[in-house]
Design a protein around this motif. Structure first.
Motif, PDB file in Angstrom:
ATOM      1  N   THR A   1     -55.406  -1.732  17.767  1.00  0.00           N
ATOM      2  CA  THR A   1     -55.406  -0.605  16.939  1.00  0.00           C
ATOM      3  C   THR A   1     -54.308   0.368  17.349  1.00  0.00           C
ATOM      4  N   ASN A   2     -54.143   0.541  18.575  1.00  0.00           N
ATOM      5  CA  ASN A   2     -53.286   1.387  19.014  1.00  0.00           C
ATOM      6  C   ASN A   2     -51.591   1.016  18.832  1.00  0.00           C
ATOM      7  N   THR A   3     -51.544  -0.555  18.870  1.00  0.00           N
ATOM      8  CA  THR A   3     -50.371  -0.984  18.574  1.00  0.00           C
ATOM      9  C   THR A   3     -49.963  -0.725  17.088  1.00  0.00           C
ATOM     10  N   PHE A   4     -51.048  -1.007  16.217  1.00  0.00           N
ATOM     11  CA  PHE A   4     -50.540  -0.660  14.436  1.00  0.00           C
ATOM     12  C   PHE A   4     -50.484   0.807  14.449  1.00  0.00           C
ATOM     13  N   ASN A   5     -51.245   1.524  14.990  1.00  0.00           N
ATOM     14  CA  ASN A   5     -51.008   3.086  14.836  1.00  0.00           C
ATOM     15  C   ASN A   5     -49.658   3.427  15.322  1.00  0.00           C
ATOM     16  N   ASP A   6     -48.991   2.874  16.510  1.00  0.00           N
ATOM     17  CA  ASP A   6     -47.703   3.311  17.008  1.00  0.00           C
ATOM     18  C   ASP A   6     -46.895   2.776  16.017  1.00  0.00           C
ATOM     19  N   ALA A   7     -46.983   1.798  15.263  1.00  0.00           N
ATOM     20  CA  ALA A   7     -46.012   1.202  14.091  1.00  0.00           C
ATOM     21  C   ALA A   7     -46.322   1.993  12.769  1.00  0.00           C
ATOM     22  N   GLY A   8     -47.308   2.985  12.627  1.00  0.00           N
ATOM     23  CA  GLY A   8     -47.530   3.778  11.560  1.00  0.00           C
ATOM     24  C   GLY A   8     -48.614   3.346  10.640  1.00  0.00           C
ATOM     25  N   TYR A   9     -49.329   2.448  11.229  1.00  0.00           N
ATOM     26  CA  TYR A   9     -50.324   1.891  10.188  1.00  0.00           C
ATOM     27  C   TYR A   9     -51.769   2.530  10.784  1.00  0.00           C
TER      28      TYR A   9
ATOM     29  N   ASN B   1     -67.241  -8.659  21.944  1.00  0.00           N
ATOM     30  CA  ASN B   1     -67.257  -8.436  23.073  1.00  0.00           C
ATOM     31  C   ASN B   1     -65.915  -8.116  23.614  1.00  0.00           C
ATOM     32  N   GLU B   2     -64.888  -7.991  22.524  1.00  0.00           N
ATOM     33  CA  GLU B   2     -63.382  -7.806  22.707  1.00  0.00           C
ATOM     34  C   GLU B   2     -62.879  -6.400  22.277  1.00  0.00           C
ATOM     35  N   VAL B   3     -63.758  -5.280  22.937  1.00  0.00           N
ATOM     36  CA  VAL B   3     -63.490  -4.180  22.341  1.00  0.00           C
ATOM     37  C   VAL B   3     -62.158  -3.547  22.988  1.00  0.00           C
ATOM     38  N   GLU B   4     -61.845  -3.740  24.249  1.00  0.00           N
ATOM     39  CA  GLU B   4     -60.689  -3.428  24.824  1.00  0.00           C
ATOM     40  C   GLU B   4     -59.502  -4.042  24.024  1.00  0.00           C
ATOM     41  N   TYR B   5     -59.567  -5.283  23.650  1.00  0.00           N
ATOM     42  CA  TYR B   5     -58.532  -5.867  22.700  1.00  0.00           C
ATOM     43  C   TYR B   5     -58.442  -5.145  21.543  1.00  0.00           C
ATOM     44  N   ASP B   6     -59.441  -4.966  21.028  1.00  0.00           N
ATOM     45  CA  ASP B   6     -59.335  -4.209  19.626  1.00  0.00           C
ATOM     46  C   ASP B   6     -58.666  -2.963  19.704  1.00  0.00           C
ATOM     47  N   ILE B   7     -59.029  -2.129  20.694  1.00  0.00           N
ATOM     48  CA  ILE B   7     -58.540  -0.902  21.031  1.00  0.00           C
ATOM     49  C   ILE B   7     -56.675  -0.890  21.122  1.00  0.00           C
TER      50      ILE B   7
ATOM     51  N   ILE C   1     -56.609  -4.106   7.503  1.00  0.00           N
ATOM     52  CA  ILE C   1     -58.046  -4.176   7.378  1.00  0.00           C
ATOM     53  C   ILE C   1     -58.234  -5.680   8.083  1.00  0.00           C
ATOM     54  N   GLU C   2     -59.155  -5.159   9.141  1.00  0.00           N
ATOM     55  CA  GLU C   2     -59.662  -6.152  10.150  1.00  0.00           C
ATOM     56  C   GLU C   2     -61.119  -6.578   9.746  1.00  0.00           C
ATOM     57  N   ILE C   3     -61.216  -7.968   9.683  1.00  0.00           N
ATOM     58  CA  ILE C   3     -62.693  -8.420   9.303  1.00  0.00           C
ATOM     59  C   ILE C   3     -62.981  -9.134  10.689  1.00  0.00           C
ATOM     60  N   GLU C   4     -64.081  -8.585  11.293  1.00  0.00           N
ATOM     61  CA  GLU C   4     -64.528  -9.244  12.473  1.00  0.00           C
ATOM     62  C   GLU C   4     -65.527 -10.101  12.570  1.00  0.00           C
TER      63      GLU C   4
ATOM     64  N   ALA D   1     -53.679  -9.120  11.986  1.00  0.00           N
ATOM     65  CA  ALA D   1     -54.609  -8.409  10.690  1.00  0.00           C
ATOM     66  C   ALA D   1     -54.942  -9.455   9.750  1.00  0.00           C
ATOM     67  N   ASN D   2     -56.089  -9.326   9.046  1.00  0.00           N
ATOM     68  CA  ASN D   2     -56.615  -9.955   8.281  1.00  0.00           C
ATOM     69  C   ASN D   2     -55.848  -9.555   7.004  1.00  0.00           C
ATOM     70  N   PHE D   3     -55.874  -8.339   6.605  1.00  0.00           N
ATOM     71  CA  PHE D   3     -55.088  -7.981   5.138  1.00  0.00           C
ATOM     72  C   PHE D   3     -54.223  -6.504   5.721  1.00  0.00           C
ATOM     73  N   LEU D   4     -53.161  -6.323   4.806  1.00  0.00           N
ATOM     74  CA  LEU D   4     -52.257  -5.473   4.983  1.00  0.00           C
ATOM     75  C   LEU D   4     -51.931  -5.094   3.642  1.00  0.00           C
ATOM     76  N   CYS D   5     -51.927  -3.524   3.721  1.00  0.00           N
ATOM     77  CA  CYS D   5     -51.899  -2.686   2.194  1.00  0.00           C
ATOM     78  C   CYS D   5     -50.693  -1.788   2.545  1.00  0.00           C
ATOM     79  N   GLU D   6     -49.343  -2.534   2.340  1.00  0.00           N
ATOM     80  CA  GLU D   6     -48.181  -1.718   2.900  1.00  0.00           C
ATOM     81  C   GLU D   6     -48.074  -0.453   2.162  1.00  0.00           C
TER      82      GLU D   6
END
Length: 66
Positions: free
Chosen positions: A30-38, A21-27, A12-15, A1-6
């Motif tokens: 994102t799922n990993t962050f979402n699963d952790a409550g972000y 071309n890394e759409v699957e990686y980003d998905i 916050i990701e800055i691409e 992550a580029n920035f985190l607001c706990e």
């Protein structure tokens, strides 16, 4: 992550163009962050460098969406 607001549980990701071309990686990332409550919001380098006011407006709107 580029920035985190706990306090807002927000990542916050800055691409850069190399990530276009890394759409699957980003998905998976994102799922990993979402699963952790972000929530995740992404901006491009161009957004940040060329139109910071809009980025900040979008960020504020995103935070208030809960």
């Amino acid at each position: 992550a580029n920035f985190l607001c706990e306090s807002e549980r927000l990542v916050i990701e800055i691409e850069n163009p190399a990530h276009e071309n890394e759409v699957e990686y980003d998905i998976k990332r994102t799922n990993t962050f979402n699963d952790a409550g972000y929530r995740v919001i992404r901006f491009t380098n161009g957004d940040v460098f060329d139109d910071m006011e809009t980025v900040l407006d979008q960020l504020l709107h995103f935070i208030r969406q809960e």
